[in-house]
Design a protein around this motif. Structure first.
Motif, PDB file in Angstrom:
ATOM      1  N   ASP A 138      34.271  36.499  45.731  1.00  0.00           N
ATOM      2  CA  ASP A 138      34.719  37.715  45.046  1.00  0.00           C
ATOM      3  C   ASP A 138      34.355  38.948  45.888  1.00  0.00           C
ATOM      4  O   ASP A 138      35.142  39.880  46.023  1.00  0.00           O
ATOM      5  CB  ASP A 138      34.025  37.873  43.687  1.00  0.00           C
ATOM      6  CG  ASP A 138      34.354  36.759  42.715  1.00  0.00           C
ATOM      7  OD1 ASP A 138      35.276  35.974  42.996  1.00  0.00           O
ATOM      8  OD2 ASP A 138      33.673  36.676  41.665  1.00  0.00           O
ATOM      9  N   ILE A 164      41.700  38.961  41.210  1.00  0.00           N
ATOM     10  CA  ILE A 164      40.721  37.874  41.277  1.00  0.00           C
ATOM     11  C   ILE A 164      41.203  36.749  40.375  1.00  0.00           C
ATOM     12  O   ILE A 164      41.312  36.931  39.158  1.00  0.00           O
ATOM     13  CB  ILE A 164      39.329  38.357  40.816  1.00  0.00           C
ATOM     14  CG1 ILE A 164      38.933  39.615  41.584  1.00  0.00           C
ATOM     15  CG2 ILE A 164      38.321  37.215  40.921  1.00  0.00           C
ATOM     16  CD1 ILE A 164      37.822  39.502  42.550  1.00  0.00           C
ATOM     17  N   THR A 198      40.702  33.325  38.575  1.00  0.00           N
ATOM     18  CA  THR A 198      39.548  32.555  38.157  1.00  0.00           C
ATOM     19  C   THR A 198      39.984  31.496  37.160  1.00  0.00           C
ATOM     20  O   THR A 198      41.174  31.261  36.977  1.00  0.00           O
ATOM     21  CB  THR A 198      38.456  33.512  37.615  1.00  0.00           C
ATOM     22  OG1 THR A 198      37.366  32.739  37.150  1.00  0.00           O
ATOM     23  CG2 THR A 198      38.971  34.374  36.498  1.00  0.00           C
ATOM     24  N   LEU A 217      32.799  37.580  37.326  1.00  0.00           N
ATOM     25  CA  LEU A 217      32.814  38.206  38.648  1.00  0.00           C
ATOM     26  C   LEU A 217      31.389  38.276  39.187  1.00  0.00           C
ATOM     27  O   LEU A 217      30.456  38.531  38.422  1.00  0.00           O
ATOM     28  CB  LEU A 217      33.353  39.640  38.561  1.00  0.00           C
ATOM     29  CG  LEU A 217      34.817  39.840  38.211  1.00  0.00           C
ATOM     30  CD1 LEU A 217      35.111  41.333  38.076  1.00  0.00           C
ATOM     31  CD2 LEU A 217      35.695  39.236  39.293  1.00  0.00           C
ATOM     32  N   SER A 274      30.343  42.025  43.898  1.00  0.00           N
ATOM     33  CA  SER A 274      31.746  42.378  44.063  1.00  0.00           C
ATOM     34  C   SER A 274      32.096  43.578  43.181  1.00  0.00           C
ATOM     35  O   SER A 274      32.879  44.437  43.563  1.00  0.00           O
ATOM     36  CB  SER A 274      32.649  41.185  43.749  1.00  0.00           C
ATOM     37  OG  SER A 274      32.671  40.907  42.370  1.00  0.00           O
ATOM     38  N   LEU A 322      40.429  46.234  40.058  1.00  0.00           N
ATOM     39  CA  LEU A 322      40.402  44.774  40.009  1.00  0.00           C
ATOM     40  C   LEU A 322      41.287  44.287  38.878  1.00  0.00           C
ATOM     41  O   LEU A 322      41.323  44.891  37.807  1.00  0.00           O
ATOM     42  CB  LEU A 322      38.971  44.265  39.740  1.00  0.00           C
ATOM     43  CG  LEU A 322      37.864  44.726  40.671  1.00  0.00           C
ATOM     44  CD1 LEU A 322      36.526  44.149  40.210  1.00  0.00           C
ATOM     45  CD2 LEU A 322      38.171  44.281  42.091  1.00  0.00           C
ATOM     46  N   VAL A 346      41.511  40.801  36.952  1.00  0.00           N
ATOM     47  CA  VAL A 346      40.944  39.459  36.787  1.00  0.00           C
ATOM     48  C   VAL A 346      41.934  38.622  36.000  1.00  0.00           C
ATOM     49  O   VAL A 346      42.286  38.966  34.865  1.00  0.00           O
ATOM     50  CB  VAL A 346      39.605  39.522  36.007  1.00  0.00           C
ATOM     51  CG1 VAL A 346      38.990  38.131  35.908  1.00  0.00           C
ATOM     52  CG2 VAL A 346      38.650  40.501  36.667  1.00  0.00           C
TER      53      VAL A 346
END
Ligand code: ASP
Ligand code: MG
Length: 411
Positions: A142, A159, A161, A199, A203, A214, A216
């Motif tokens: 990350d 990101i 995940t 996270l 990061s 960001l 996510v």
């Protein structure tokens, strides 16, 4: 990226993004349990793990991923090129297994992008100022992603995940948890610091310091995930016609141990003598509580990551002798439960309500700490689930419906 099928799916996802006119840099982490397996291999051959060698070993996981992703991309007609952290000039300090990024050069990335290629970078690693290979700490991919996004001035750092965003609580424990639409950096920082695994803390710090938005989300679906943004960039409650929530989430951390130094002299210099060597050994001490003294002696308790317990005990036992403490005790596994929300700044009484809810649920509080937007308590590890669910309900976070998206195994 659990298996070859997932790698192909990631490649499809990247191809789609690229074909829609974006320059793309992909940062990969290791497949599935690769990193854990490498650590277990290391344990099987030796109980001494020189940092340099451990980093050499652990960085291989991400190298496997980057090469495979590039091959999968080639297969669907996308020109891609892989790079190690060192090749793209991620320069770190010299602290093996927990290195900090000092600088990102990124020349080779810019060259690859201007040649129309997708760049695929091995996350979690860099090269130190002493030219050794380093890793950035668990979850460090990350951090690589955010650092590269900042260096390249990217529009967004997505990101991907294994959950579809940031939730009001861990949906594996609190099935009524809801996905949050947005959070500000400070809230996300507190959540990551409080033990949320979505996270890596580093990061988020990087994203805040460089103002990198960001997103996510999950690579299993195209649904919008959770945006983590500067407060000023958020969609205001006026636009959503929703009341600003006071609490954004409840977070647990079950990765900490508690150590108590019993019967130390209550005089200047004792805490420094105790915590300086822990800091020098890079042990992240979290909560600290010192009791009021009785007959000039007091107890000091603190929490530290379980992974560092052995090292911490060695150090503390040594210091305890020097400072004439009576005893050192420890609890291997405690739980830290935290309430996080920017709305706390302007609503008093959150901590009091939290303590009342825990009392009603029969949960004993062992330690307390607060920040302007967080209240944390340490409780017995066995109370984790009870505490989380009670707080989630009491602070109005329940969705009324259980989270039903497929969830992978808990790590
Ligand atoms: N592979 C590394 C780890 O398991 C880094 C990461 O996944 O972000 O911690
Ligand atoms: Mg990870």
């Amino acid at each position: 990226m659990a298996d070859p099928e997932r790698i192909k799916a990631v490649a499809e996802h990247v191809a789609y993004t690229k074909r829609h006119g974006n320059d793309v840099v992909v940062v990969v982490s290791a497949m599935g349990k690769t990193t854990d397996n490498l650590i277990s291999l290391a344990n099987q051959v030796s109980s001494t793990h020189p940092g340099r060698e451990l980093d050499m070993l652990l960085t291989t996981g991400e190298r496997i991923s980057m090469a495979l992703v590039c091959m999968a991309l080639a297969d669907i007609g996308i020109d891609a090129v892989s790079f190690t952290g060192s090749q793209v000039g991620i320069i770190t300090d010299t602290v093996h297994t927990k290195a900090k990024i000092l600088e990102v050069k990124g020349d080779r990335l810019r060259e690859a992008l201007s040649a129309g290629k997708v760049a695929v970078v091995a996350g979690f690693q860099g090269v130190s100022t002493e030219r050794e290979i380093t890793t950035l700490g668990r979850g460090g991919s990350d951090t690589t992603a955010v650092a590269l996004a900042a260096a390249l001035n990217a529009d967004v750092c997505e990101i991907y995940t294994d959950v579809t965003g940031v939730f009001t609580a861990d949906p594996r424990i609190v099935p009524q948890a809801r996905k949050l639409q947005q959070l500000d950096f400070e809230e996300m920082l507190e959540m990551a610091g409080a033990g949320s695994k979505v996270l890596a803390l580093r990061s988020v710090e990087f994203a805040r310091n460089h103002n990198v938005p960001l997103h996510v989300r999950s690579s299993f679906t195209w649904e919008t995930g959770t945006w983590v943004l500067d407060r000023s960039a958020q969609i205001s409650s006026k636009e959503t016609a929703m009341e600003e929530p006071i609490i954004s989430g409840v977070v647990q951390d079950t990765g900490e141990s508690k150590i108590t130094v019993v019967g130390v002299a209550d005089k200047p210099g004792i805490s420094a003598a105790l915590f300086e060597p822990l800091a020098a050994a890079n042990i992240n001490v979290d909560m600290i509580v010192q009791n009021t003294s009785k007959d000039g002696r007091t107890d000091i308790s603190f929490t530290a990551p379980k992974a560092d317990l052995k090292k911490a005990l060695e150090i503390v036992n040594g210091v305890a002798k020097e400072i004439g403490a009576n005893d050192v005790t420890h609890v291997e596994s405690v739980a830290k439960i935290s309430l996080v929300g920017a709305g706390m700044r302007t609503s008093p009484g959150i901590a009091a309500k939290m303590f009342r809810v825990l009392a009603a649920a029969g949960v004993n509080i062992e330690m307390i700490s607060t920040s302007t937007i967080r209240v944390s308590v340490v409780v017995d590890a066995a109370s984790t689930e009870t505490a989380l669910r009670a707080l989630h309900t009491a602070f109005g976070l329940d969705s009324g419906q259980a989270y039903s998206a497929p969830l992978p195994e808990r790590k």
